[in-house]
Design a protein around this motif. Structure first.
Motif, PDB file in Angstrom:
ATOM      1  N   ASN A 204      50.273  46.538  38.458  1.00  0.00           N
ATOM      2  CA  ASN A 204      49.805  46.489  37.075  1.00  0.00           C
ATOM      3  C   ASN A 204      48.277  46.560  37.057  1.00  0.00           C
ATOM      4  OD1 ASN A 204      48.978  45.563  34.438  1.00  0.00           O
ATOM      5  ND2 ASN A 204      51.061  44.841  34.145  1.00  0.00           N
ATOM      6  N   PRO A 205      47.688  47.583  36.405  1.00  0.00           N
ATOM      7  CA  PRO A 205      46.225  47.717  36.396  1.00  0.00           C
ATOM      8  C   PRO A 205      45.512  46.659  35.560  1.00  0.00           C
ATOM      9  CG  PRO A 205      47.212  49.402  35.020  1.00  0.00           C
ATOM     10  CD  PRO A 205      48.346  48.710  35.713  1.00  0.00           C
ATOM     11  N   LEU A 206      46.253  45.851  34.778  1.00  0.00           N
ATOM     12  CA  LEU A 206      45.615  44.789  33.990  1.00  0.00           C
ATOM     13  C   LEU A 206      45.473  43.493  34.770  1.00  0.00           C
ATOM     14  CD1 LEU A 206      47.369  45.203  30.505  1.00  0.00           C
ATOM     15  CD2 LEU A 206      45.268  46.264  31.336  1.00  0.00           C
ATOM     16  N   GLY A 207      46.064  43.416  35.956  1.00  0.00           N
ATOM     17  CA  GLY A 207      46.002  42.167  36.693  1.00  0.00           C
ATOM     18  C   GLY A 207      46.876  41.096  36.062  1.00  0.00           C
ATOM     19  N   ARG A 208      46.476  39.834  36.223  1.00  0.00           N
ATOM     20  CA  ARG A 208      47.283  38.712  35.754  1.00  0.00           C
ATOM     21  C   ARG A 208      46.848  38.177  34.397  1.00  0.00           C
ATOM     22  NH1 ARG A 208      47.470  33.871  39.229  1.00  0.00           N
ATOM     23  NH2 ARG A 208      49.048  33.366  37.674  1.00  0.00           N
ATOM     24  N   PHE A 209      45.666  38.575  33.909  1.00  0.00           N
ATOM     25  CA  PHE A 209      45.159  38.013  32.658  1.00  0.00           C
ATOM     26  C   PHE A 209      44.506  39.120  31.830  1.00  0.00           C
ATOM     27  CE2 PHE A 209      44.855  34.774  35.971  1.00  0.00           C
ATOM     28  CZ  PHE A 209      45.567  33.725  35.420  1.00  0.00           C
ATOM     29  N   ALA A 210      44.682  39.019  30.503  1.00  0.00           N
ATOM     30  CA  ALA A 210      44.077  39.996  29.590  1.00  0.00           C
ATOM     31  C   ALA A 210      43.655  39.287  28.315  1.00  0.00           C
ATOM     32  CB  ALA A 210      45.043  41.131  29.275  1.00  0.00           C
ATOM     33  N   LEU A 211      42.472  39.639  27.820  1.00  0.00           N
ATOM     34  CA  LEU A 211      41.941  39.140  26.552  1.00  0.00           C
ATOM     35  C   LEU A 211      41.772  40.343  25.630  1.00  0.00           C
ATOM     36  CD1 LEU A 211      39.199  36.744  27.991  1.00  0.00           C
ATOM     37  CD2 LEU A 211      41.412  36.060  27.049  1.00  0.00           C
ATOM     38  N   ASP A 212      42.658  40.485  24.650  1.00  0.00           N
ATOM     39  CA  ASP A 212      42.600  41.623  23.736  1.00  0.00           C
ATOM     40  C   ASP A 212      41.486  41.409  22.717  1.00  0.00           C
ATOM     41  OD1 ASP A 212      44.776  42.847  24.973  1.00  0.00           O
ATOM     42  OD2 ASP A 212      46.205  41.737  23.746  1.00  0.00           O
ATOM     43  N   LEU A 213      40.680  42.454  22.493  1.00  0.00           N
ATOM     44  CA  LEU A 213      39.574  42.388  21.546  1.00  0.00           C
ATOM     45  C   LEU A 213      39.965  43.035  20.221  1.00  0.00           C
ATOM     46  CD1 LEU A 213      36.615  43.245  23.967  1.00  0.00           C
ATOM     47  CD2 LEU A 213      37.597  41.018  23.397  1.00  0.00           C
TER      48      LEU A 213
ATOM     49  N   PRO B 222      40.897  48.671  18.939  1.00  0.00           N
ATOM     50  CA  PRO B 222      42.232  49.105  19.399  1.00  0.00           C
ATOM     51  C   PRO B 222      42.234  49.461  20.886  1.00  0.00           C
ATOM     52  CG  PRO B 222      41.660  50.166  17.317  1.00  0.00           C
ATOM     53  CD  PRO B 222      40.424  49.481  17.798  1.00  0.00           C
ATOM     54  N   ALA B 223      43.218  48.931  21.608  1.00  0.00           N
ATOM     55  CA  ALA B 223      43.459  49.251  23.026  1.00  0.00           C
ATOM     56  C   ALA B 223      42.289  48.896  23.923  1.00  0.00           C
ATOM     57  CB  ALA B 223      43.807  50.733  23.179  1.00  0.00           C
ATOM     58  N   ILE B 224      41.446  47.948  23.523  1.00  0.00           N
ATOM     59  CA  ILE B 224      40.312  47.510  24.338  1.00  0.00           C
ATOM     60  C   ILE B 224      40.509  46.042  24.680  1.00  0.00           C
ATOM     61  CG2 ILE B 224      37.823  47.192  24.462  1.00  0.00           C
ATOM     62  CD1 ILE B 224      38.665  50.096  24.489  1.00  0.00           C
ATOM     63  N   ALA B 225      40.350  45.712  25.955  1.00  0.00           N
ATOM     64  CA  ALA B 225      40.556  44.337  26.408  1.00  0.00           C
ATOM     65  C   ALA B 225      39.623  44.027  27.570  1.00  0.00           C
ATOM     66  CB  ALA B 225      42.008  44.115  26.832  1.00  0.00           C
ATOM     67  N   ILE B 226      39.427  42.743  27.793  1.00  0.00           N
ATOM     68  CA  ILE B 226      38.807  42.232  29.016  1.00  0.00           C
ATOM     69  C   ILE B 226      39.966  41.782  29.901  1.00  0.00           C
ATOM     70  CG2 ILE B 226      37.238  40.522  30.000  1.00  0.00           C
ATOM     71  CD1 ILE B 226      35.964  40.291  27.198  1.00  0.00           C
ATOM     72  N   HIS B 227      40.077  42.360  31.091  1.00  0.00           N
ATOM     73  CA  HIS B 227      41.275  42.063  31.890  1.00  0.00           C
ATOM     74  C   HIS B 227      40.945  42.124  33.376  1.00  0.00           C
ATOM     75  CE1 HIS B 227      41.755  46.324  32.951  1.00  0.00           C
ATOM     76  NE2 HIS B 227      41.539  46.618  31.675  1.00  0.00           N
ATOM     77  N   GLY B 228      41.918  41.724  34.186  1.00  0.00           N
ATOM     78  CA  GLY B 228      41.793  41.825  35.630  1.00  0.00           C
ATOM     79  C   GLY B 228      42.075  43.235  36.102  1.00  0.00           C
ATOM     80  N   THR B 229      42.319  43.394  37.394  1.00  0.00           N
ATOM     81  CA  THR B 229      42.571  44.724  37.928  1.00  0.00           C
ATOM     82  C   THR B 229      43.285  44.616  39.262  1.00  0.00           C
ATOM     83  OG1 THR B 229      41.523  46.816  38.598  1.00  0.00           O
ATOM     84  CG2 THR B 229      40.332  44.802  39.092  1.00  0.00           C
ATOM     85  N   ASN B 230      43.995  45.669  39.607  1.00  0.00           N
ATOM     86  CA  ASN B 230      44.577  45.771  40.942  1.00  0.00           C
ATOM     87  C   ASN B 230      43.729  46.667  41.838  1.00  0.00           C
ATOM     88  OD1 ASN B 230      45.090  48.191  39.668  1.00  0.00           O
ATOM     89  ND2 ASN B 230      47.215  48.364  40.357  1.00  0.00           N
ATOM     90  N   ASP B 231      42.521  47.001  41.372  1.00  0.00           N
ATOM     91  CA  ASP B 231      41.576  47.808  42.143  1.00  0.00           C
ATOM     92  C   ASP B 231      40.214  47.110  42.128  1.00  0.00           C
ATOM     93  OD1 ASP B 231      40.275  49.798  43.513  1.00  0.00           O
ATOM     94  OD2 ASP B 231      40.098  51.150  41.793  1.00  0.00           O
ATOM     95  N   PRO B 232      40.055  46.025  42.890  1.00  0.00           N
ATOM     96  CA  PRO B 232      38.797  45.266  42.836  1.00  0.00           C
ATOM     97  C   PRO B 232      37.570  46.095  43.198  1.00  0.00           C
ATOM     98  CG  PRO B 232      40.513  44.032  44.004  1.00  0.00           C
ATOM     99  CD  PRO B 232      41.036  45.429  43.811  1.00  0.00           C
ATOM    100  N   ASP B 233      37.736  47.142  44.028  1.00  0.00           N
ATOM    101  CA  ASP B 233      36.576  47.949  44.417  1.00  0.00           C
ATOM    102  C   ASP B 233      35.936  48.664  43.237  1.00  0.00           C
ATOM    103  OD1 ASP B 233      36.974  47.188  47.014  1.00  0.00           O
ATOM    104  OD2 ASP B 233      38.053  48.996  47.606  1.00  0.00           O
ATOM    105  N   SER B 234      36.675  48.834  42.142  1.00  0.00           N
ATOM    106  CA  SER B 234      36.125  49.545  40.992  1.00  0.00           C
ATOM    107  C   SER B 234      35.224  48.670  40.125  1.00  0.00           C
ATOM    108  CB  SER B 234      37.262  50.098  40.130  1.00  0.00           C
ATOM    109  OG  SER B 234      37.993  49.029  39.518  1.00  0.00           O
ATOM    110  N   VAL B 235      35.283  47.354  40.296  1.00  0.00           N
ATOM    111  CA  VAL B 235      34.485  46.446  39.479  1.00  0.00           C
ATOM    112  C   VAL B 235      33.007  46.656  39.792  1.00  0.00           C
ATOM    113  CG1 VAL B 235      33.969  44.025  38.977  1.00  0.00           C
ATOM    114  CG2 VAL B 235      36.336  44.767  39.294  1.00  0.00           C
ATOM    115  N   GLY B 236      32.209  46.766  38.740  1.00  0.00           N
ATOM    116  CA  GLY B 236      30.787  47.055  38.896  1.00  0.00           C
ATOM    117  C   GLY B 236      30.455  48.530  38.762  1.00  0.00           C
TER     118      GLY B 236
END
Length: 365
Positions: free
Chosen positions: A140-149, A152-166
């Motif tokens: 799941n590309p959202l990880g374990r937690f998501a904060l919906d803003l 539309p379709a925009i959230a602060i969430h985790g990831t299953n691709d940590p290398d992409s952060v930053g």
């Protein structure tokens, strides 16, 4: 009949009234006590007016400010401000080139633990292979937690691709490392204000710890540097110049490669140069291994790393057959791939350092 005895002066005015009964004496004492009490209250009020205390503070000034979130696209960081004024910051991934990123004020509309990811219609149109929904789990590309803003379709969430952060890698959302989103998710509440700005918020200012009280400013005290020490002659004699970066090495498979990602790298000189730097570092490392079996094992590990990199980046940058046919999509994919290839040189360097521990290198014990 009881009464008062009056003494008069020479002008006939009464100067003394003496009670002639016990009851009138008690009444007189009560009146005296009342006058003294009134005088004390008046004096206390004057003292309070002259020296106002905490009781005179406005109640609104005593209420703490709530938490808030600010995201800087320039910094690629999320800033969480606590009620005491302390600020913590975390790296985030922002929208990849060509993807619109919302800017302005919003708020948290919903908190989701173990969310299900449902690609938007645009995402599925661009990539028909995407499923309609991805349940919670490692894929799941959202990880374990998501904060919906509020957008539309925009959230602060985790990831299953940590290398992409930053980096600029998302489809418009704000990705966070698994441990960081868990911290923010625990502190966030529905209705918390969120502001996204284009400019920098961090600058050279150090991060404020959560325990620092509001209004406290860190002051850097400059002291005179100690006098320079003379370098030993032996140290100067054995100093080596910095090692030049390895020359880029072209991919010999470019003449026959048909995969969309490899074709894009081979056809764009800037991408071929970035890819060649990592390839040159690998070739130099392998050439220094004396043991043929160890060299073959290291080469296999590096090939597997490259294969995993290609699979991840092809999906991350949406590089597929036909991408080069749309100039805007191709430009966005090339920009995303350039960022990934630039980081890959560091990844290859770290991977080689880990392989050196179990590999016998020529010229080294």
């Amino acid at each position: 009949m009881h009464g008062f005895t009056t003494f008069r002066g020479d002008r006939g005015r009464g100067v003394l009234l003496r009670p002639t009964t016990a009851a009138t004496a008690i009444l007189a004492r009560c009146l005296l006590w009342a006058l003294l009490a009134l005088a004390g209250i008046a004096g206390q009020g004057a003292a309070q007016a002259a020296d106002p205390g905490p009781a005179n503070l406005e109640p609104a000034n005593l209420e703490p400010v709530g938490r808030s979130i600010a995201i800087s696209l320039a910094d690629r960081r999320l800033y969480l401000t606590d009620p005491d004024g302390g600020t913590r910051s975390f790296p985030v991934a922002i929208g990849r080139p060509g993807v619109p990123i919302p800017v302005g004020d919003s708020s948290i509309k919903r908190k989701r633990r173990d969310p299900t990811w449902r690609p938007t219609a645009n995402q599925r149109r661009d990539n028909p292979a995407l499923p309609r929904a991805v349940p919670p789990g490692p894929n799941n590309p959202l990880g374990r937690f998501a904060l919906d803003l509020g957008w539309p379709a925009i959230a602060i969430h985790g990831t299953n691709d940590p290398d992409s952060v930053g980096t600029r890698a998302s489809g418009g959302c704000f990705r966070m490392l698994p441990a960081d989103i868990e911290t923010v998710f625990a502190a966030a509440e529905v209705g918390m204000p969120v502001r996204v700005v284009r400019g920098a918020l961090g600058g050279a200012t150090p991060e404020l710890p959560a325990s620092r009280p509001a209004g406290t400013v860190a002051v850097a005290v400059k002291t005179a540097p100690p006098p320079p020490l003379a370098a030993p002659v032996s140290a100067v004699a054995i100093a080596k110049p910095p090692e030049p970066p390895p020359a880029p090495v072209a991919d010999p498979r470019c003449a026959t490669m048909t995969a969309p990602l490899r074709r894009m790298i081979c056809d764009v000189p800037a991408l071929a140069f970035l890819d060649g730097r990592a390839r040159g570092t690998q070739d130099r490392f392998l050439a220094g291994i004396a043991d043929p079996a160890a060299r073959a094992g290291a080469a296999y590990e590096l090939i597997q790393d490259e294969r995993r990199f290609h699979e991840r980046i092809a999906a991350l940058c949406w590089i597929r057959s036909g991408t080069e046919g749309d100039p805007a999509v191709a430009a966005a994919a090339q920009s995303c791939l350039a960022t990934a290839l630039d980081r890959r040189l560091n990844d290859v360097t770290e991977r080689i350092a880990s392989l050196r521990g179990g590999t016998r290198i020529a010229g080294q014990p």
